[in-house]
Design an enzyme around this catalytic site. Sequence first.
Site, mmCIF file in Angstrom:
data_model
loop_
_atom_site.group_PDB
_atom_site.id
_atom_site.type_symbol
_atom_site.label_atom_id
_atom_site.label_comp_id
_atom_site.label_asym_id
_atom_site.label_seq_id
_atom_site.Cartn_x
_atom_site.Cartn_y
_atom_site.Cartn_z
ATOM 1 C CB CYS A 55 24.942 -62.290 -8.765
ATOM 2 S SG CYS A 55 25.315 -61.521 -7.152
ATOM 3 C CE1 TYR A 86 31.149 -56.762 -9.856
ATOM 4 C CE2 TYR A 86 30.946 -54.395 -9.429
ATOM 5 C CZ TYR A 86 30.493 -55.678 -9.728
ATOM 6 O OH TYR A 86 28.876 -55.769 -9.968
ATOM 7 C CD GLU A 98 30.257 -61.009 -10.614
ATOM 8 O OE1 GLU A 98 29.563 -61.457 -9.928
ATOM 9 O OE2 GLU A 98 29.861 -59.804 -11.330
ATOM 10 C CG ASP A 133 22.721 -59.701 -12.537
ATOM 11 O OD1 ASP A 133 22.324 -58.588 -12.628
ATOM 12 O OD2 ASP A 133 22.814 -60.653 -11.528
ATOM 13 C CE1 TYR A 138 26.724 -60.426 -12.921
ATOM 14 C CE2 TYR A 138 26.490 -59.414 -14.988
ATOM 15 C CZ TYR A 138 26.573 -59.309 -13.469
ATOM 16 O OH TYR A 138 26.674 -58.096 -12.944
ATOM 17 C CB CYS A 201 21.936 -62.289 -5.395
ATOM 18 S SG CYS A 201 22.796 -63.547 -6.321
ATOM 19 C CB CYS A 210 20.790 -82.224 -10.801
ATOM 20 S SG CYS A 210 22.603 -83.147 -11.326
#
Length: 216
Positions: A55, A86, A98, A133, A138, A201, A210
């Site tokens: 998202c 969209y 996206e 999602d 995505y 979201c 990381c």
Amino acid sequence: MFPFTRKPVEMVHPSAALPGRATSIPTAEAHFLSGRPLKSPVPDGMAEAVFGMGCFWGVERMFWKLDGVWLTMVGYAAGFTPNPTYQEVCTGHTGHNEVVRVIYDPSIISYDALLRTFWEGHDPTQGMAQGNDRGTQYRSGIYCASDADRTKAEASRETFAPRLKAAGYGAITTEIMAAPAFYFAEDYHQQYLAKNPGGYCGIGGTGVTCPVGVGA
């Protein structure tokens, strides 16, 4: 963007993609928070990066908060349909992801530091999905402005993959490629969570650290 919505999870064939249009769709003139023009040229000394992490509402907020990021904007990339809407992207028949385009000052924040935010900010092992999602829009992706950036992106993937595996996650599914055409998303999508702080979201990180870009 909307939880539990069923969408295609396989890429559309280019021959079956929606035709799109020759002209760009309307979008905001300026960034909602900074007031900087969204379509201004990249200033001298600045650089750009494009990421897909699910998202794009939450992804954009993740990057606009970083010191050294000058401008952010959301849009569609890595598909086949020119100037998609969209609604078209949501059908799964444009092939687009996206994405968030980030303009940043490399004297303040490095590309490696942006990559660290990318890897830690979502789950890059989910394929055509992120959180609740589902759909090709995505997917996880890094779209590189230069060969040097692509080399860094691929190296960061190889660095992060063993850490994810050790934490019980599967293989990384992130696509890494040269930056394709970027198409601006509609006005209401730009800086959506600044305009709608309680908006939904579905992105979320894995909790795995990381090491790329630490201190950069």
